[in-house]
Design a protein around this motif. Structure first.
Motif, mmCIF file in Angstrom:
data_model
loop_
_atom_site.group_PDB
_atom_site.id
_atom_site.type_symbol
_atom_site.label_atom_id
_atom_site.label_comp_id
_atom_site.label_asym_id
_atom_site.label_seq_id
_atom_site.Cartn_x
_atom_site.Cartn_y
_atom_site.Cartn_z
ATOM 1 N N HIS A 180 0.823 -1.170 -0.079
ATOM 2 C CA HIS A 180 -0.110 -0.085 0.158
ATOM 3 C C HIS A 180 0.557 0.738 0.166
ATOM 4 O O HIS A 180 1.573 0.552 0.649
ATOM 5 C CB HIS A 180 -0.896 0.074 1.380
ATOM 6 N N CYS A 226 2.157 4.728 1.422
ATOM 7 C CA CYS A 226 1.712 5.538 2.206
ATOM 8 C C CYS A 226 2.719 6.642 2.234
ATOM 9 O O CYS A 226 3.537 6.673 1.295
ATOM 10 C CB CYS A 226 2.435 4.567 3.820
ATOM 11 N N CYS A 257 -1.876 5.717 4.752
ATOM 12 C CA CYS A 257 -2.350 5.167 4.105
ATOM 13 C C CYS A 257 -3.366 5.549 3.283
ATOM 14 O O CYS A 257 -4.321 4.392 4.210
ATOM 15 C CB CYS A 257 -1.713 3.475 4.034
#
Length: 101
Positions: free
Chosen positions: A29, A31, A52
């Motif tokens: 992810h 972030c 995030c």
């Protein structure tokens, strides 16, 4: 006149380096982190924020006496919250945090 302009330019340039931000991947992810200076109890401190947004609304925060400490502890705060909410496992948390030890 010239020396004052140079002094102000140098001061502004040095102050600008106190702010820091960046991006990195956490468990696939994207972030972000941001560090900003603050003056607290007659000392310079740095406020860190880690989040995030495409993954969760959790935001890690920390205030420390160094920029690197503010980043590290805001990430640790985020990981702790993510683990407590069931977003990540204990193992994932330990693996990520071990990068900072």
């Amino acid at each position: 006149d010239g020396i004052w302009t140079q002094l102000i330019f140098t001061l502004v340039k040095n102050l600008a380096t106190l702010w820091q931000s960046g991006d990195f991947q956490f468990l696939d992810h994207e972030c972000h982190y941001r560090i900003k200076p603050t003056f607290r109890r007659l000392k310079w401190k740095y406020k860190g924020k880690f989040w995030c947004p495409s993954w969760t609304s959790i935001t890690g925060r920390a205030t420390k006496s160094s920029r690197s400490g503010a980043v590290e502890h805001s990430v640790r705060n985020f990981v702790g919250q993510a683990k407590s909410s069931g977003l990540i496992t204990q193992r994932q948390a330990e693996q990520f945090i071990s990068q900072y030890n």
